[in-house]
Design an enzyme around this catalytic site. Structure first.
Site, PDB file in Angstrom:
ATOM      1  CG  ASP A  68       6.888 -39.051 -10.267  1.00 25.58           C
ATOM      2  OD1 ASP A  68       7.591 -38.612  -9.339  1.00 25.58           O
ATOM      3  OD2 ASP A  68       6.776 -40.260 -10.532  1.00 25.58           O
ATOM      4  CG  HIS A 209       1.796 -37.352 -11.206  1.00 24.56           C
ATOM      5  ND1 HIS A 209       1.208 -38.271 -10.370  1.00 24.56           N
ATOM      6  CD2 HIS A 209       2.598 -38.043 -12.048  1.00 24.56           C
ATOM      7  CE1 HIS A 209       1.630 -39.486 -10.698  1.00 24.56           C
ATOM      8  NE2 HIS A 209       2.472 -39.380 -11.713  1.00 24.56           N
TER       9      HIS A 209
HETATM   10 NI    NI Z   1       5.522 -40.495 -14.426  1.00 21.82          NI
END
Ligand code: NI
Length: 286
Positions: A68, A209
């Site tokens: 992400d 992430h």
């Molecule tokens: Ni996010």
């Protein structure tokens, strides 16, 4: 008024200020005009994404790694790792980050990675108007499509934050996760590796992430560890293949297939009633 300033400098470099595409083409043709008798240069075919795979995640032990908030400065290195290991994953990207990394986004598609939508600027969508939610989604759809040639089909709401109104406004399937590595909080390669290898279950969706260096650093060992556990790496769309994806509904894993109903004689007598006070709806999985 537009200033015409199309100077040729150095070895064919064009000073681009005020210089239109047509100017550049004309200049290039003037410099490198085809010589008589020479066959016209043929362009190599444009690279194409690999064909879609068909993996039956009811039979194969599948897991979907998701990344992400990128693309960012570590994303290319992550793509190298995934490619080297033959791993497909899903990138939930912020539209505002796409413009600076267009080639990276294009490469994702060419590598067989899935490009997906994580809004334009990472707001909590429940705090926005429906029109603002639609704008967050549509601007990102356009940015990813422009960069990669592919429009996402999946959205991940920032913070996993949704309500009925947001679900309606997004109008696409919403993808959450079954394992939150909390990589953004701890920023610790050893911890990211341990959680990333140990916690996923069959059909799981794992949240990382790619904007954090330790997260990207952990992926070679995460991949190695999950592979030792027998997992096959799939994109979220591959993971959910064969499941009906409904716009506005949320998915956090591949659930087991519905129970096979075997033919049995109809029960005699009226159906048993549940005891008074028993719940009428099953508990929510989350
Ligand atoms: Ni996010």
């Amino acid at each position: 008024m537009r200033i015409r300033n199309c100077a040729v400098i150095g070895a064919g470099l064009l000073l681009a200020a005020g210089c239109s595409h047509a100017d550049r083409q004309a200049r290039t043709a003037g410099q490198h005009g085809t010589l008589k008798g020479r066959a016209p240069a043929t362009r190599p075919p444009a690279p194409a994404p690999p064909p879609p795979r068909k993996i039956d995640c009811d039979r194969v032990k599948c897991v979907a790694l998701t990344f992400d908030d990128g693309p960012g400065e570590y994303t290319t290195r992550l793509l190298d790792t995934l490619k080297k290991n033959g791993v497909r994953a899903t990138f939930f990207m912020l539209g505002e980050n796409v413009g600076a990394h267009r080639a990276v986004v294009r490469r994702m598609v060419l590598d067989g990675q899935e490009v997906a939508n994580h809004t334009w600027s990472h707001p909590d969508l429940t705090t926005l108007s429906s029109a603002e939610v639609r704008s967050q989604i549509q601007r990102t759809q356009k940015a990813v499509k422009d960069a990669s040639g592919v429009a996402p089909t999946l959205v991940r709401p920032p913070y996993g934050s949704v309500n009925k109104r947001v679900e309606r406004a997004v109008g696409m399937p919403l993808i959450l996760w079954s394992v939150d590595t909390l990589d953004w909080r701890y920023r610790d390669v050893a911890r990211d590796t341990r959680v990333g290898v140990k916690e996923p279950k069959t059909g799981g969706i794992v949240l990382f992430h790619d904007i954090h260096k330790p997260s990207v650093d952990s992926i070679p060992k995460v991949v190695d560890g999950l592979r030792r556990r027998g997992f096959t790496f799939v994109t979220v769309s591959e993971l959910l293949m064969g499941r009906r994806l409904v716009p506005g509904e949320s998915y956090s894993e591949r659930t087991p297939p519905p129970m096979q109903v075997t033919a049995s004689p109809p029960p005699s007598g009226p159906p048993a009633r549940p005891p008074a006070g028993s719940p009428t709806t099953p508990a929510s999985p989350r």
